[in-house]
Design an enzyme around this catalytic site. Structure first.
Site, mmCIF file in Angstrom:
data_model
loop_
_atom_site.group_PDB
_atom_site.id
_atom_site.type_symbol
_atom_site.label_atom_id
_atom_site.label_comp_id
_atom_site.label_asym_id
_atom_site.label_seq_id
_atom_site.Cartn_x
_atom_site.Cartn_y
_atom_site.Cartn_z
ATOM 1 N N GLY A 7 0.792 -1.238 -0.077
ATOM 2 C CA GLY A 7 -0.258 -0.090 -0.034
ATOM 3 C C GLY A 7 0.821 1.062 0.122
ATOM 4 N N SER A 10 -0.847 7.344 1.820
ATOM 5 C CA SER A 10 -0.229 7.959 2.658
ATOM 6 C C SER A 10 0.577 7.616 3.497
ATOM 7 C CB SER A 10 -1.338 8.922 3.117
ATOM 8 O OG SER A 10 -2.391 9.229 2.037
ATOM 9 N N ARG A 35 -0.066 -0.301 -12.019
ATOM 10 C CA ARG A 35 0.442 0.507 -10.839
ATOM 11 C C ARG A 35 1.870 0.700 -10.803
ATOM 12 N NH1 ARG A 35 -1.393 4.863 -10.117
ATOM 13 N NH2 ARG A 35 -0.976 5.047 -8.117
ATOM 14 N N ARG A 131 -2.044 12.255 0.134
ATOM 15 C CA ARG A 131 -1.393 12.444 -1.227
ATOM 16 C C ARG A 131 -1.911 13.618 -1.861
ATOM 17 N NH1 ARG A 131 -2.988 6.603 -3.291
ATOM 18 N NH2 ARG A 131 -4.598 6.831 -1.701
ATOM 19 N N LYS A 182 -9.031 5.134 20.425
ATOM 20 C CA LYS A 182 -9.034 5.774 19.344
ATOM 21 C C LYS A 182 -10.274 5.600 18.481
ATOM 22 C CE LYS A 182 -6.619 8.174 15.797
ATOM 23 N NZ LYS A 182 -6.839 7.533 14.371
ATOM 24 N N GLU A 262 -14.302 4.337 6.383
ATOM 25 C CA GLU A 262 -13.777 3.058 7.219
ATOM 26 C C GLU A 262 -14.947 2.965 8.135
ATOM 27 O OE1 GLU A 262 -9.209 2.587 6.954
ATOM 28 O OE2 GLU A 262 -9.694 4.545 7.884
HETATM 29 P P1 NAD Z 1 -4.471 5.480 1.285
HETATM 30 O O1 NAD Z 1 -5.749 5.256 0.706
HETATM 31 O O2 NAD Z 1 -3.691 6.637 1.221
HETATM 32 O O3 NAD Z 1 -3.433 4.319 0.969
HETATM 33 C C1 NAD Z 1 -3.707 3.006 0.836
HETATM 34 C C2 NAD Z 1 -2.853 2.530 -0.103
HETATM 35 O O4 NAD Z 1 -3.254 0.995 -0.341
HETATM 36 C C3 NAD Z 1 -3.521 2.800 -1.569
HETATM 37 O O5 NAD Z 1 -2.525 3.291 -2.238
HETATM 38 C C4 NAD Z 1 -4.157 1.591 -2.277
HETATM 39 O O6 NAD Z 1 -4.009 1.651 -3.624
HETATM 40 C C5 NAD Z 1 -3.279 0.742 -1.467
HETATM 41 N N1 NAD Z 1 -3.625 -0.911 -1.646
HETATM 42 C C6 NAD Z 1 -5.116 -1.265 -1.341
HETATM 43 N N2 NAD Z 1 -5.279 -2.439 -1.573
HETATM 44 C C7 NAD Z 1 -4.147 -2.954 -2.036
HETATM 45 C C8 NAD Z 1 -3.728 -4.178 -2.469
HETATM 46 N N3 NAD Z 1 -4.332 -5.174 -2.660
HETATM 47 N N4 NAD Z 1 -2.321 -4.197 -2.917
HETATM 48 C C9 NAD Z 1 -1.776 -3.224 -3.131
HETATM 49 N N5 NAD Z 1 -1.920 -2.019 -2.604
HETATM 50 C C10 NAD Z 1 -2.950 -1.777 -2.103
HETATM 51 O O7 NAD Z 1 -4.625 5.111 3.000
HETATM 52 P P2 NAD Z 1 -3.961 5.822 4.173
HETATM 53 O O8 NAD Z 1 -4.229 7.169 4.468
HETATM 54 O O9 NAD Z 1 -2.372 5.617 4.276
HETATM 55 O O10 NAD Z 1 -4.492 4.920 5.284
HETATM 56 C C11 NAD Z 1 -3.915 3.568 5.789
HETATM 57 C C12 NAD Z 1 -4.593 3.321 6.946
HETATM 58 O O11 NAD Z 1 -4.017 4.270 8.078
HETATM 59 C C13 NAD Z 1 -6.090 3.473 7.021
HETATM 60 O O12 NAD Z 1 -6.804 2.552 7.980
HETATM 61 C C14 NAD Z 1 -6.386 4.973 7.742
HETATM 62 O O13 NAD Z 1 -7.375 5.036 8.529
HETATM 63 C C15 NAD Z 1 -4.957 4.903 8.892
HETATM 64 N N6 NAD Z 1 -4.496 6.380 9.257
HETATM 65 C C16 NAD Z 1 -4.042 7.189 8.272
HETATM 66 C C17 NAD Z 1 -3.595 8.361 8.692
HETATM 67 C C18 NAD Z 1 -3.251 9.276 7.553
HETATM 68 O O14 NAD Z 1 -3.019 10.535 7.743
HETATM 69 N N7 NAD Z 1 -3.317 9.170 6.218
HETATM 70 C C19 NAD Z 1 -3.528 8.606 9.942
HETATM 71 C C20 NAD Z 1 -3.835 7.758 10.816
HETATM 72 C C21 NAD Z 1 -4.312 6.497 10.374
HETATM 73 O O1 KPL Z 2 -8.579 10.772 13.981
HETATM 74 C C1 KPL Z 2 -9.096 11.528 13.739
HETATM 75 C C2 KPL Z 2 -9.613 11.500 12.422
HETATM 76 O O2 KPL Z 2 -9.932 12.586 11.801
HETATM 77 O O3 KPL Z 2 -9.891 10.235 12.015
HETATM 78 C C3 KPL Z 2 -9.178 12.727 14.633
HETATM 79 C C4 KPL Z 2 -8.668 13.833 14.323
HETATM 80 C C5 KPL Z 2 -8.962 12.166 16.085
HETATM 81 C C6 KPL Z 2 -10.695 13.100 14.693
HETATM 82 O O4 KPL Z 2 -11.502 12.004 15.176
#
Ligand code: NAD
Ligand code: KPL
Length: 303
Positions: A7, A10, A35, A131, A182, A262
């Protein structure tokens, strides 16, 4: 020993870049050959940090590659985790470890079911990244990542890789409590920001509603054996609302961007866990129904 990051979104890109620039071997697992071709054409991941962009050439393969995997960071969304792990399970080497970076709860169990006997570690992160283009990630918010293993309290040796890569982290002997806490914060904040179409800070205009949800979430956590995670929940919710007042929640951003949320792993998980434990949670169920209607009206899935 190389890290594989499945993945390159981000958070996955943010981890891969920091590991790579610290000299820790890392490779990306991309969704398919298309990809992979796109990545190879671009040639590198770009990280934007404090307005400064840097390029990082990180090896990548398609998910259909067959090289063994010894350490896997699963960095996809919660709803993609089970499917993604099925695609690579046969490649896991004996003794391989898997780190699950998904928000919420439920996806971890879906992965565990598919990897019997494997060590799976859970992570909960407050780092922020998004992204702003193909193969580009913006490091938007400093944060911290807690990592733990509900089945084994001994920390893995590779935490030193994270230290070296300056990925702020703490080994958490009770990672489930972290994930529950969380989840509760997200359930109290995110759906309301979607329904009221507002920034986190604007929830101060809906104090009663937030307070009612916090009361039920406290009942939920206590009823699910998570009394520690329930401590002072409401104070923490207001603290987070204040600290992130100018931000739009992740669920708000997903809905605004027309992306799947989600919800099944946040409010959906909360409601199902409440039912399983025969808890009365009318406000949470009503919130879920309102959210479903809102998502449905925008053509977005309810799961
Ligand atoms: P995202 O959508 O930016 O990235 C996920 C990536 O996984 C995508 O590029 C997608 O194409 C890839 N993917 C999905 N299935 C795939 C597969 N079978 N093979 C290869 N690649 C595959 O998501 P994100 O924002 O990075 O979030 C990931 C997790 O982290 C989520 O559960 C999110 O809630 C959590 N999270 C994200 C943040 C944030 O700031 N982005 C912060 C805290 C928690
Ligand atoms: O984690 C968060 C989100 O936006 O997913 C915060 C900032 C805690 C808000 O629930």
């Amino acid at each position: 020993m190389s890290w594989h990051v499945l993945g390159a979104g981000s958070l996955g890109s943010l981890w891969a870049v920091r590991l790579s620039r610290a000299g820790v071997p890392v490779q990306l697992i991309l969704r398919d050959e298309q990809r992979l071709a796109s990545y190879r054409q671009t040639g590198a991941l770009t990280l934007v940090e404090q307005g400064h962009a840097s390029q990082h050439v990180i090896p990548a393969h398609s998910i259909d590659d067959d090289a063994p995997i010894e350490r896997l960071l699963l960095a996809c969304k919660a709803y993609d985790a089970a499917n993604a792990i099925e695609r690579v399970a046969h490649r896991l080497a004996p003794g391989a470890e898997v780190i699950l970076l998904q928000n919420g709860l439920g996806s971890q169990d879906e992965v565990l079911e598919r990897l019997p006997g494997r060590r799976c570690l859970f992570a909960s992160s407050t780092e922020g990244a998004f992204r702003d283009g193909d193969w580009r990630v913006v490091f938007a918010g400093q944060g911290h990542t807690w990592i733990g293993d509900p089945a084994d309290v001994s920390p893995p040796s590779w935490l030193s890789n994270l230290q070296r890569s300056r990925i702020p982290h703490t080994w958490s002997p009770d990672i489930l409590a972290r994930l529950w806490r969380k989840l509760a914060l997200n359930c109290a904040i995110n759906p309301l920001t979607v329904l009221h179409g507002c920034r986190n800070g604007e929830l101060t205009g809906y104090r009663q509603e937030v307070a009612g949800l916090c009361a039920e979430l406290t009942v939920l956590l206590q009823g699910c054996g998570q009394a520690d995670a329930a401590e002072n929940l409401q104070d923490d919710v207001w603290r987070v609302i204040e600290a992130t007042a100018a931000n739009y929640s992740s669920m708000y951003q997903d809905v605004a961007g027309g992306r799947r949320t989600e919800v099944s792993y946040l409010l959906g998980y909360a409601c199902t866990a409440g039912e399983r434990n025969e808890l009365s949670l009318p406000r949470l169920h009503a919130l879920q129904q309102r959210l479903f209607a809102h998502l449905g009206a925008r053509g977005l899935p309810r799961h």
